[in-house]
Design a protein around this motif. Structure first.
Motif, PDB file in Angstrom:
ATOM      1  N   ASP A 398      -2.585  67.022  25.426  1.00 43.03           N
ATOM      2  CA  ASP A 398      -2.471  68.157  26.061  1.00 43.03           C
ATOM      3  C   ASP A 398      -0.978  68.695  26.675  1.00 43.03           C
ATOM      4  OD1 ASP A 398      -2.940  65.990  28.151  1.00 43.03           O
ATOM      5  OD2 ASP A 398      -2.981  67.602  29.672  1.00 43.03           O
ATOM      6  N   GLN A 399      -0.322  67.570  26.572  1.00 46.40           N
ATOM      7  CA  GLN A 399       1.303  67.545  27.239  1.00 46.40           C
ATOM      8  C   GLN A 399       1.866  68.678  26.549  1.00 46.40           C
ATOM      9  OE1 GLN A 399       2.696  63.837  26.680  1.00 46.40           O
ATOM     10  NE2 GLN A 399       0.814  62.950  27.752  1.00 46.40           N
ATOM     11  N   ILE A 400       1.631  68.931  25.130  1.00 48.39           N
ATOM     12  CA  ILE A 400       2.507  69.821  24.343  1.00 48.39           C
ATOM     13  C   ILE A 400       1.907  71.232  24.814  1.00 48.39           C
ATOM     14  CG2 ILE A 400       2.778  70.734  21.925  1.00 48.39           C
ATOM     15  CD1 ILE A 400       2.099  67.894  21.012  1.00 48.39           C
ATOM     16  N   THR A 401       0.757  71.619  24.872  1.00 43.80           N
ATOM     17  CA  THR A 401       0.308  72.711  25.497  1.00 43.80           C
ATOM     18  C   THR A 401       0.750  73.013  26.727  1.00 43.80           C
ATOM     19  OG1 THR A 401      -1.515  72.772  23.930  1.00 43.80           O
ATOM     20  CG2 THR A 401      -1.502  74.272  25.543  1.00 43.80           C
ATOM     21  N   ASN A 402       0.661  72.063  27.614  1.00 40.36           N
ATOM     22  CA  ASN A 402       0.992  72.246  29.007  1.00 40.36           C
ATOM     23  C   ASN A 402       2.736  72.636  29.052  1.00 40.36           C
ATOM     24  OD1 ASN A 402      -1.596  71.212  29.650  1.00 40.36           O
ATOM     25  ND2 ASN A 402      -0.810  69.309  30.058  1.00 40.36           N
ATOM     26  N   ARG A 403       3.333  72.025  28.316  1.00 38.04           N
ATOM     27  CA  ARG A 403       4.625  72.598  28.247  1.00 38.04           C
ATOM     28  C   ARG A 403       4.735  73.962  28.190  1.00 38.04           C
ATOM     29  NH1 ARG A 403       8.191  74.960  25.548  1.00 38.04           N
ATOM     30  NH2 ARG A 403       6.361  75.622  24.161  1.00 38.04           N
ATOM     31  N   LYS A 404       4.102  74.658  27.124  1.00 39.90           N
ATOM     32  CA  LYS A 404       4.124  75.957  26.948  1.00 39.90           C
ATOM     33  C   LYS A 404       4.003  76.666  28.196  1.00 39.90           C
ATOM     34  CE  LYS A 404       2.156  79.790  24.525  1.00 39.90           C
ATOM     35  NZ  LYS A 404       2.059  80.669  25.707  1.00 39.90           N
ATOM     36  N   LEU A 405       2.809  76.363  29.021  1.00 38.19           N
ATOM     37  CA  LEU A 405       2.692  76.872  30.057  1.00 38.19           C
ATOM     38  C   LEU A 405       3.574  76.624  31.213  1.00 38.19           C
ATOM     39  CD1 LEU A 405      -1.156  75.522  30.701  1.00 38.19           C
ATOM     40  CD2 LEU A 405      -0.576  77.859  30.050  1.00 38.19           C
ATOM     41  N   VAL A 406       4.309  75.604  31.384  1.00 40.65           N
ATOM     42  CA  VAL A 406       5.401  75.375  32.319  1.00 40.65           C
ATOM     43  C   VAL A 406       6.515  76.268  31.969  1.00 40.65           C
ATOM     44  CG1 VAL A 406       7.218  73.803  33.139  1.00 40.65           C
ATOM     45  CG2 VAL A 406       4.626  73.422  33.074  1.00 40.65           C
ATOM     46  N   VAL A 407       7.034  76.172  30.682  1.00 38.66           N
ATOM     47  CA  VAL A 407       8.449  76.762  30.328  1.00 38.66           C
ATOM     48  C   VAL A 407       8.201  78.273  29.632  1.00 38.66           C
ATOM     49  CG1 VAL A 407      10.268  76.536  28.591  1.00 38.66           C
ATOM     50  CG2 VAL A 407       9.347  74.335  29.709  1.00 38.66           C
ATOM     51  N   ASP A 408       7.297  78.527  28.814  1.00 42.97           N
ATOM     52  CA  ASP A 408       7.276  79.982  28.298  1.00 42.97           C
ATOM     53  C   ASP A 408       6.535  80.811  29.075  1.00 42.97           C
ATOM     54  OD1 ASP A 408       8.607  78.618  26.393  1.00 42.97           O
ATOM     55  OD2 ASP A 408       6.809  78.357  24.904  1.00 42.97           O
ATOM     56  N   ASP A 409       5.370  80.340  29.830  1.00 40.41           N
ATOM     57  CA  ASP A 409       4.440  81.424  30.608  1.00 40.41           C
ATOM     58  C   ASP A 409       4.985  81.441  31.993  1.00 40.41           C
ATOM     59  OD1 ASP A 409       3.297  81.236  28.208  1.00 40.41           O
ATOM     60  OD2 ASP A 409       1.433  80.629  28.809  1.00 40.41           O
ATOM     61  N   TRP A 410       5.222  80.546  32.581  1.00 39.46           N
ATOM     62  CA  TRP A 410       5.291  80.538  34.149  1.00 39.46           C
ATOM     63  C   TRP A 410       6.972  80.414  34.304  1.00 39.46           C
ATOM     64  CZ3 TRP A 410       1.210  76.139  35.009  1.00 39.46           C
ATOM     65  CH2 TRP A 410       0.197  76.668  34.380  1.00 39.46           C
ATOM     66  N   ASN A 411       7.798  79.948  33.644  1.00 42.64           N
ATOM     67  CA  ASN A 411       9.322  79.784  33.598  1.00 42.64           C
ATOM     68  C   ASN A 411       9.450  78.951  35.029  1.00 42.64           C
ATOM     69  OD1 ASN A 411      11.804  79.987  33.490  1.00 42.64           O
ATOM     70  ND2 ASN A 411      12.175  82.014  34.581  1.00 42.64           N
ATOM     71  N   ASN A 446      10.492  80.620  40.998  1.00 47.08           N
ATOM     72  CA  ASN A 446       9.066  81.016  40.446  1.00 47.08           C
ATOM     73  C   ASN A 446       8.179  79.978  40.764  1.00 47.08           C
ATOM     74  OD1 ASN A 446      10.381  82.918  39.162  1.00 47.08           O
ATOM     75  ND2 ASN A 446      11.100  81.557  37.329  1.00 47.08           N
ATOM     76  N   ILE A 447       8.517  78.672  41.018  1.00 42.73           N
ATOM     77  CA  ILE A 447       7.736  77.643  41.266  1.00 42.73           C
ATOM     78  C   ILE A 447       7.055  77.907  42.825  1.00 42.73           C
ATOM     79  CG2 ILE A 447       9.130  75.767  42.715  1.00 42.73           C
ATOM     80  CD1 ILE A 447       8.008  73.769  40.473  1.00 42.73           C
ATOM     81  N   ARG A 448       7.921  78.302  43.628  1.00 41.70           N
ATOM     82  CA  ARG A 448       7.427  78.715  44.986  1.00 41.70           C
ATOM     83  C   ARG A 448       6.216  79.608  44.831  1.00 41.70           C
ATOM     84  NH1 ARG A 448      12.811  79.533  46.423  1.00 41.70           N
ATOM     85  NH2 ARG A 448      13.751  77.376  47.303  1.00 41.70           N
ATOM     86  N   VAL A 449       6.364  80.640  44.016  1.00 45.20           N
ATOM     87  CA  VAL A 449       5.107  81.544  43.689  1.00 45.20           C
ATOM     88  C   VAL A 449       3.925  80.865  43.307  1.00 45.20           C
ATOM     89  CG1 VAL A 449       4.158  83.594  42.337  1.00 45.20           C
ATOM     90  CG2 VAL A 449       6.702  83.650  43.174  1.00 45.20           C
ATOM     91  N   LYS A 450       3.948  80.001  42.430  1.00 45.95           N
ATOM     92  CA  LYS A 450       2.853  79.079  41.913  1.00 45.95           C
ATOM     93  C   LYS A 450       2.345  78.175  42.883  1.00 45.95           C
ATOM     94  CE  LYS A 450       3.239  80.964  38.067  1.00 45.95           C
ATOM     95  NZ  LYS A 450       2.352  81.979  37.524  1.00 45.95           N
ATOM     96  N   ARG A 451       3.446  77.665  43.655  1.00 40.18           N
ATOM     97  CA  ARG A 451       2.830  76.969  44.904  1.00 40.18           C
ATOM     98  C   ARG A 451       2.015  77.438  45.851  1.00 40.18           C
ATOM     99  NH1 ARG A 451       1.967  74.657  50.129  1.00 40.18           N
ATOM    100  NH2 ARG A 451       2.810  72.207  50.002  1.00 40.18           N
ATOM    101  N   ASN A 452       2.382  78.625  46.142  1.00 40.17           N
ATOM    102  CA  ASN A 452       1.701  79.646  47.228  1.00 40.17           C
ATOM    103  C   ASN A 452       0.195  79.871  46.535  1.00 40.17           C
ATOM    104  OD1 ASN A 452       3.779  79.775  48.905  1.00 40.17           O
ATOM    105  ND2 ASN A 452       4.389  81.718  48.032  1.00 40.17           N
ATOM    106  N   MET A 453       0.130  79.910  45.073  1.00 42.27           N
ATOM    107  CA  MET A 453      -1.260  80.340  44.610  1.00 42.27           C
ATOM    108  C   MET A 453      -1.965  78.956  44.760  1.00 42.27           C
ATOM    109  SD  MET A 453      -0.517  81.801  40.794  1.00 42.27           S
ATOM    110  CE  MET A 453       0.201  83.647  40.600  1.00 42.27           C
ATOM    111  N   LEU A 454      -1.565  77.672  44.661  1.00 41.24           N
ATOM    112  CA  LEU A 454      -2.184  76.480  45.039  1.00 41.24           C
ATOM    113  C   LEU A 454      -2.610  76.335  46.426  1.00 41.24           C
ATOM    114  CD1 LEU A 454      -0.499  73.605  42.834  1.00 41.24           C
ATOM    115  CD2 LEU A 454      -1.815  75.424  42.037  1.00 41.24           C
TER     116      LEU A 454
END
Length: 477
Positions: A398-411, A446-454
């Protein structure tokens, strides 16, 4: 993370069984704590060979490691610990003989061993067991639940996006993107709830030419079985993957209950590590804030000796301070030192190499400014939680698809290398650029936005807490 324990249910009893891998044991342990804090009785199954490794690594030989928490105020509830055999000798090399072991896992004697253990627990336990919570990768979980008249919950420890790709593998076949003599290379835009994705971003097992292996058989069987369970619990957050999750919820009872994180002071933690943890806190303390790159490729990924050499030279030539977790058997056929001759002397003072360490401690330390990661899902959630941007180098699964989420989708991260072959010059340049404060500012924003979601999902009225409560209420009916 505060647990919402205002509502107590005393008649639910869950038997919980993780896969025997580190990345599955950790979230299953925390899930057990979460449910116990809400009044669910938990019987936690652990295989004997896993318990042996944990005991060896931690030095803790408790019959029930959860009992250490019950002495404080962290745990309110009843967690029982049952060590069972998988039917093979303790010295059997399950990793080195993986394909053989997978056959035992699917159609060999593992089912019989687990069935016998559950039969005894069901017979003797009070309150009565009413649900099995098994790792999604067990291909016979629903059969086992039906055998004892229990409900079955499948716990998926990876993102919902990956679940959906596996769940709809039949569509990939139908459209010629998987398991065909000449797989299509154009974007995949027909998976329900998943935005257009390139074939190169699929899970590694969905890119393989040979789909007849025991690993593929296991995956296919597991995702047939998951259609028969009563609930799917997922270690993700509604707001993190909203479209994927809402689409899956039209197909099956899919409850996003993440992030499932092991957190808190070391002295109150459950021992779950399969390797002894080296303490690097004093070394980190000597470094300035945000200056250290943490390098770890997780508990499972393997590399060639040449790849490890290139990473080592790249770290050396980057002139960046780093902690590198170089796990035993990172190189499977290692017959000699896997690091370049004299490497540790060359980086002494600014780099430290450890066989294993407490990742939470490293990521939460102010000196840690970046994470060179394999993009395992637990590592991604922990990076978001501690607001550490990621330099991504996925290896497989799954690491390959997870990379897409981290880099391409969530920046919230960047790629280490553009090509699959890695070279020291590119590694060094990327690390230098990544650890420069300015490029990381946008990632941190960007990561702070995701962190707030969690964080919000875990509040008393948050989405994940609501799903946990809903799951328990369903069990109580």
């Amino acid at each position: 993370m505060e647990e919402n324990s205002t509502q107590k249910h005393t008649n639910n009893h869950a038997i919980i069984c993780p896969l025997h891998l580190q990345g599955h044991i950790n979230p299953f342990t925390k899930l057990s704590l979460n449910l116990a804090s809400k009044g669910v009785t938990v019987t936690f199954l652990i295989f004997e060979h896993v318990q042996q490794e944990i005991t060896k690594a931690s030095g803790c030989n408790s019959n029930n490691p959860f009992e250490a928490l019950s002495q404080g105020s962290n745990l309110v509830g009843d967690i029982r610990y049952r060590v069972i055999s998988d039917g093979l000798p303790l010295d059997y090399d399950r990793s080195g003989r993986l394909m053989e072991y997978l056959h035992w896992f699917m159609v060999g004697g593992l089912y019989d061993q687990v069935e016998n253990a559950i039969g005894n627990i069901v017979l003797e336990s009070r309150p009565k067991v009413n649900v099995l919570i098994f790792d999604t990768f067990y291909p016979w979980a629903s059969k086992l639940a039906k055998r004892f008249g229990l409900r079955c919950a499948s716990f998926w420890t990876e993102p919902a996006t990956v679940f959906s790709l596996y769940y709809h593998v039949h569509l990939l076949r139908q459209h010629g993107h998987f398991d065909c003599p000449d797989n299509r290379k154009d974007p995949i835009d027909y998976i329900p709830g998943v935005n257009s994705i390139e074939p190169k971003d699929l899970i590694s097992y969905l890119q393989d030419k040979d789909t007849s292996t025991n690993m593929h058989k296991l995956l296919f069987q597991a995702f047939q079985d998951v259609r028969l369970v009563d609930y799917v619990l997922c270690n993700t957050v509604q707001e993190l993957e909203p479209h994927t999750i809402s689409t899956l919820q039209t197909l099956l009872p899919f409850y996003p209950i993440g992030p499932i994180l092991l957190s808190g002071p070391t002295k109150t933690r459950i021992p779950t590590s399969l390797w002894a943890e080296s303490d690097c806190s004093e070394w980190l303390q000597s470094k300035s804030p945000g200056s250290v790159l943490y390098v770890s490729f997780g508990s499972l990924a393997n590399f060639s000796k040449n790849d490890v050499m290139e990473i080592a030279y790249g770290l050396r030539d980057s002139h960046v301070d780093f902690i590198w977790v170089l796990r035993p058997r990172t190189v499977l056929d290692e017959t000699s030192d896997v690091l370049p001759l004299g490497f540790e002397d060359e980086v002494r003072g600014r780099g430290t190499i450890l066989p294993w360490t407490d990742q939470i401690m490293v990521l939460s330390h102010p000196a840690t400014g970046g994470f060179l990661t394999h993009c395992g899902w637990n590592s991604i959630l922990e990076s978001i939680w501690y607001e550490v941007p990621m330099l991504c180098f996925p290896v497989f699964t799954d690491q390959i698809t997870n990379r897409k989420l981290v880099v391409d989708d969530w920046n919230i991260g960047v790629n280490l290398c553009k090509e699959s072959t890695i070279q020291r010059v590119e590694i060094a340049a990327q690390i230098k650029s990544f650890m420069n404060q300015k490029p990381r500012e946008e990632l941190k924003k960007n990561i702070r936005v995701k962190r707030n979601m969690l964080q919000n999902a875990l509040e008393a009225d948050g989405s994940s807490q609501k799903y946990v409560n809903k799951f328990i209420e369903e069990l109580s009916k």
